[in-house]
Design a protein around this motif. Structure first.
Motif, PDB file in Angstrom:
ATOM      1  N   MET A 319       0.795  -1.054   0.081  1.00  0.00           N
ATOM      2  CA  MET A 319       0.108  -0.161  -0.108  1.00  0.00           C
ATOM      3  C   MET A 319       0.815   1.482  -0.089  1.00  0.00           C
ATOM      4  O   MET A 319       0.471   2.309  -0.427  1.00  0.00           O
ATOM      5  CB  MET A 319      -0.935   0.146   1.248  1.00  0.00           C
ATOM      6  CG  MET A 319      -1.815  -0.913   1.362  1.00  0.00           C
ATOM      7  SD  MET A 319      -3.500  -0.906   0.173  1.00  0.00           S
ATOM      8  CE  MET A 319      -2.999  -2.318  -1.012  1.00  0.00           C
ATOM      9  N   SER A 320       1.982   1.130   0.518  1.00  0.00           N
ATOM     10  CA  SER A 320       2.966   2.269   0.643  1.00  0.00           C
ATOM     11  C   SER A 320       3.331   3.033  -0.543  1.00  0.00           C
ATOM     12  O   SER A 320       3.734   4.069  -0.772  1.00  0.00           O
ATOM     13  CB  SER A 320       3.929   2.225   1.670  1.00  0.00           C
ATOM     14  OG  SER A 320       4.938   1.222   0.997  1.00  0.00           O
ATOM     15  N   ASP A 324      -1.369   9.000  -3.895  1.00  0.00           N
ATOM     16  CA  ASP A 324      -2.176   9.674  -2.793  1.00  0.00           C
ATOM     17  C   ASP A 324      -3.547   9.370  -3.446  1.00  0.00           C
ATOM     18  O   ASP A 324      -4.351   9.081  -2.536  1.00  0.00           O
ATOM     19  CB  ASP A 324      -1.899  10.976  -2.875  1.00  0.00           C
ATOM     20  CG  ASP A 324      -0.590  11.105  -1.877  1.00  0.00           C
ATOM     21  OD1 ASP A 324      -0.263  10.269  -1.241  1.00  0.00           O
ATOM     22  OD2 ASP A 324      -0.136  12.162  -2.024  1.00  0.00           O
ATOM     23  N   LYS A 327      -4.893   5.941  -2.603  1.00  0.00           N
ATOM     24  CA  LYS A 327      -5.115   5.803  -0.989  1.00  0.00           C
ATOM     25  C   LYS A 327      -6.354   6.453  -0.615  1.00  0.00           C
ATOM     26  O   LYS A 327      -7.135   5.938   0.084  1.00  0.00           O
ATOM     27  CB  LYS A 327      -3.981   6.427  -0.260  1.00  0.00           C
ATOM     28  CG  LYS A 327      -2.687   5.739  -0.443  1.00  0.00           C
ATOM     29  CD  LYS A 327      -1.368   6.583   0.223  1.00  0.00           C
ATOM     30  CE  LYS A 327      -0.058   5.679   0.063  1.00  0.00           C
ATOM     31  NZ  LYS A 327       1.182   6.358   0.757  1.00  0.00           N
ATOM     32  N   SER A 331      -9.555   4.826   1.142  1.00  0.00           N
ATOM     33  CA  SER A 331      -9.858   5.285   2.393  1.00  0.00           C
ATOM     34  C   SER A 331     -11.401   5.555   2.423  1.00  0.00           C
ATOM     35  O   SER A 331     -12.108   5.330   3.238  1.00  0.00           O
ATOM     36  CB  SER A 331      -8.973   6.696   2.486  1.00  0.00           C
ATOM     37  OG  SER A 331      -7.850   6.498   2.803  1.00  0.00           O
ATOM     38  N   GLU A 417      -1.821  12.402   3.997  1.00  0.00           N
ATOM     39  CA  GLU A 417      -2.465  11.082   3.271  1.00  0.00           C
ATOM     40  C   GLU A 417      -2.323   9.715   3.848  1.00  0.00           C
ATOM     41  O   GLU A 417      -3.191   8.942   4.147  1.00  0.00           O
ATOM     42  CB  GLU A 417      -1.629  10.970   1.787  1.00  0.00           C
ATOM     43  CG  GLU A 417      -2.048  12.342   0.896  1.00  0.00           C
ATOM     44  CD  GLU A 417      -1.067  13.295   0.991  1.00  0.00           C
ATOM     45  OE1 GLU A 417      -0.023  13.110   1.935  1.00  0.00           O
ATOM     46  OE2 GLU A 417      -1.013  14.349   0.749  1.00  0.00           O
ATOM     47  N   ASN A 418      -1.045   9.333   4.509  1.00  0.00           N
ATOM     48  CA  ASN A 418      -0.887   8.217   5.054  1.00  0.00           C
ATOM     49  C   ASN A 418      -1.524   8.252   6.449  1.00  0.00           C
ATOM     50  O   ASN A 418      -2.004   7.282   6.860  1.00  0.00           O
ATOM     51  CB  ASN A 418       0.744   8.076   5.136  1.00  0.00           C
ATOM     52  CG  ASN A 418       1.364   7.635   4.043  1.00  0.00           C
ATOM     53  OD1 ASN A 418       0.841   7.321   2.953  1.00  0.00           O
ATOM     54  ND2 ASN A 418       2.794   7.838   3.925  1.00  0.00           N
ATOM     55  N   PHE A 421      -5.181   7.756   5.612  1.00  0.00           N
ATOM     56  CA  PHE A 421      -5.219   6.369   5.309  1.00  0.00           C
ATOM     57  C   PHE A 421      -5.280   5.285   6.751  1.00  0.00           C
ATOM     58  O   PHE A 421      -6.050   4.215   6.735  1.00  0.00           O
ATOM     59  CB  PHE A 421      -4.077   5.797   4.501  1.00  0.00           C
ATOM     60  CG  PHE A 421      -4.594   4.452   3.573  1.00  0.00           C
ATOM     61  CD1 PHE A 421      -5.124   4.301   2.621  1.00  0.00           C
ATOM     62  CD2 PHE A 421      -3.693   3.569   4.387  1.00  0.00           C
ATOM     63  CE1 PHE A 421      -5.193   3.009   1.948  1.00  0.00           C
ATOM     64  CE2 PHE A 421      -3.849   2.201   3.690  1.00  0.00           C
ATOM     65  CZ  PHE A 421      -4.572   1.800   2.445  1.00  0.00           C
ATOM     66  N   SER A 425      -8.178   2.960   8.296  1.00  0.00           N
ATOM     67  CA  SER A 425      -8.271   1.647   8.246  1.00  0.00           C
ATOM     68  C   SER A 425      -8.493   1.175   9.744  1.00  0.00           C
ATOM     69  O   SER A 425      -9.042  -0.089  10.369  1.00  0.00           O
ATOM     70  CB  SER A 425      -6.774   1.195   7.885  1.00  0.00           C
ATOM     71  OG  SER A 425      -6.407  -0.272   8.011  1.00  0.00           O
ATOM     72  N   ALA A 434      -0.384   1.806   5.210  1.00  0.00           N
ATOM     73  CA  ALA A 434       0.403   2.494   4.175  1.00  0.00           C
ATOM     74  C   ALA A 434       1.772   2.405   4.733  1.00  0.00           C
ATOM     75  O   ALA A 434       2.492   3.263   3.977  1.00  0.00           O
ATOM     76  CB  ALA A 434      -0.084   3.884   4.102  1.00  0.00           C
TER      77      ALA A 434
END
Length: 477
Positions: A319-320, A324, A327, A331, A417-418, A421, A425, A434
């Motif tokens: 996922m990383s 964006d 993601k 999300s 963004e991370n 996410f 999750s 991520a």
């Protein structure tokens, strides 16, 4: 909320916690058996010891306290306490058998019992750990409270209030106990079917059992560090996707379909599930195409969409490395989630249908005389004001928790963004990461994500009620 003007009956709640501890002591005997079969006698000892102590404590509470009739507020608090309590208990043998710090074992246990799938565990934790984690997800999927209702609690007002506080649904059978036993039979049946199909797809017996438990519970824990992506056969992700969908469907639909197969096509939530999945696949595909460095096939894209929407959290890719926009698409799907009355997390499709209908209803009212009485309906079902208030408050709180939790992660240097996410999750009880969640992350962030996972599994309002002073103290504000 007005009922909470008077505090809860702590003795009544404690009495039923005794029931839960006795049930969970029995749940812990399954990892004991698995450890013995796998030849890990040290793990068997720790799980057996925890089971015995938990059972004795639960029995002592049960014997000391008299029987009580639970009020609705007591049942809500019981539902809110169940998952944190069970997570603490199960983290003890998990820490002792793997050598993980207790905070990591607690994180792993919360992730398992809430059917999330985020992990900070080492990759060499061993097969007993992998099985017990999948087993905890399976038990968390059906809910320890529903197990207690089917085994210990007698039919009556208390059973009904516990069921209502936990599931938010009306019983589908004449009594709550018969309803929970029917749900249990359905849950076991679809787990057996999923495990059998995974065996046929080429998995080993151990892998098939572990993934059968964690896919039907939409949990997402895998026996491989790279999740489903490490299994080469194309049938594996297809089978797991089917199992996740089976878990994300309202369990009330299964007995209806057995009587009338047309109910599948008539079910509003299921219809919207596939519409959202289709739209999500198109959006996710478009976002992937914007980055020529990422090459994904149609099967991988569809699988990832289903995994996010069912809140299962299995993955076939890292996922990383996603852009964006991808993601963000995942999300959004994690926010939506599956059906009410399923093992899936998220806001739930029915609530979003109600909110969309409410928006339309508000606009239509502008074209009607003010004195016109127009009940708000969804597919012929009248949605009462109390239900609309609860849905609106739930969604509002969901957004607030995402914002606050995201900001805390951002304060610790995680990109926006991370952070969104990872929080999406955790709160959606999904388990996709991520790359933020690992053993090296600060303890405060582990606790934030634990709290988000518990809020997502218990559905926010019951656990927030625990922090209201008037829940515990007479006359408190």
């Amino acid at each position: 909320m007005y009922e909470l003007v008077s505090p809860i009956n702590t003795y009544a709640v404690a009495k039923y916690i005794g029931y839960l501890l006795m049930i969970f002591a029995l749940v812990l005997t399954v990892p004991v058996g698995a450890a013995l079969l796998l030849g890990d006698f040290s793990s068997a000892y720790y799980y057996a010891l925890t089971s015995i102590i938990t059972g004795m404590l639960g029995f002592a509470i049960y014997k000391v306290l008299p029987e009580y009739e639970l009020e609705t507020k007591d049942a809500i608090v019981l539902a809110a306490l169940a998952f944190p309590l069970i997570s603490v208990v199960s983290s003890i043998p998990m820490s002792l058998t793997t050598g993980m710090p207790f905070i990591d074992a607690f994180f792993e246990s919360v992730s398992a019992t809430t059917t999330t799938g985020l992990s900070v565990a080492p990759t060499d934790a061993g097969p007993v750990f992998l099985f017990s984690r999948a087993w905890s997800q399976w038990v968390g999927g059906i809910g320890i409270i529903l197990i207690a209702l089917s085994v210990f609690v007698n039919p009556g007002a208390s059973a009904f209030r516990i069921y209502k506080a936990y599931s938010g649904e009306k019983p589908i059978k004449p009594t709550v106990v018969s309803t929970t036993r029917l749900i249990g039979k359905i849950y076991v049946a679809i787990t057996v079917i999923a495990t059998a199909i995974l065996l046929l797809s080429g998995m080993s017996l151990f892998d098939a059992i572990a993934h059968g438990l964690s896919s039907v519970s939409t949990g997402g824990f895998s026996t491989r560090p790279g999740s489903v992506g490490e299994f080469g056969h194309i049938l594996v992700p297809l089978t797991i996707a089917i199992a996740c969908i089976m878990g994300a469907i309202n369990f009330e639909l299964y007995p209806e379909v057995l009587k009338n197969p047309k109910k599948i096509a008539e079910n509003l939530e299921l219809r919207y599930f596939f519409i959202i999945a289709g739209i999500g696949t198109l959006i996710f595909t478009f976002s992937i195409l914007q980055d020529p460095g990422i090459q994904l096939g149609t099967t991988e894209i569809a699988f990832q969409v289903i995994s996010a929407l069912t809140t299962a959290g299995f993955s076939t890719l890292d996922m990383s490395v996603l852009p964006d926009s991808s993601k963000a698409a995942l999300s959004g799907l994690m926010w939506i989630g599956g059906s009410i009355g399923s093992t899936a997390g998220g806001i739930k499709i029915f609530r979003l249908i109600v909110l969309a209908g409410l928006i339309r209803f508000v606009f239509l009212r502008f074209f009607l005389p003010k004195e016109t009485v127009t009940p708000f309906r969804i597919r012929g079902r009248i949605i009462e004001n109390d239900e609309m208030y609860q849905i609106t408050v739930f969604v509002a709180l969901y957004v607030v928790i995402v914002i606050v939790s995201t900001y805390i992660l951002m304060l610790h240097g995680i990109g926006t963004e991370n952070a969104i996410f990872e929080v999406s999750s955790a709160l959606g009880t999904v388990g996709l990461s991520a790359g933020v969640t690992d053993a090296t992350m600060p303890s405060i962030l582990k606790l934030v994500l634990c709290f988000d996972m518990l809020l997502g599994r218990i559905e926010i309002i019951p656990i927030l009620i625990l922090f209201m002073p008037r829940t515990w103290i007479q006359g408190a504000r």
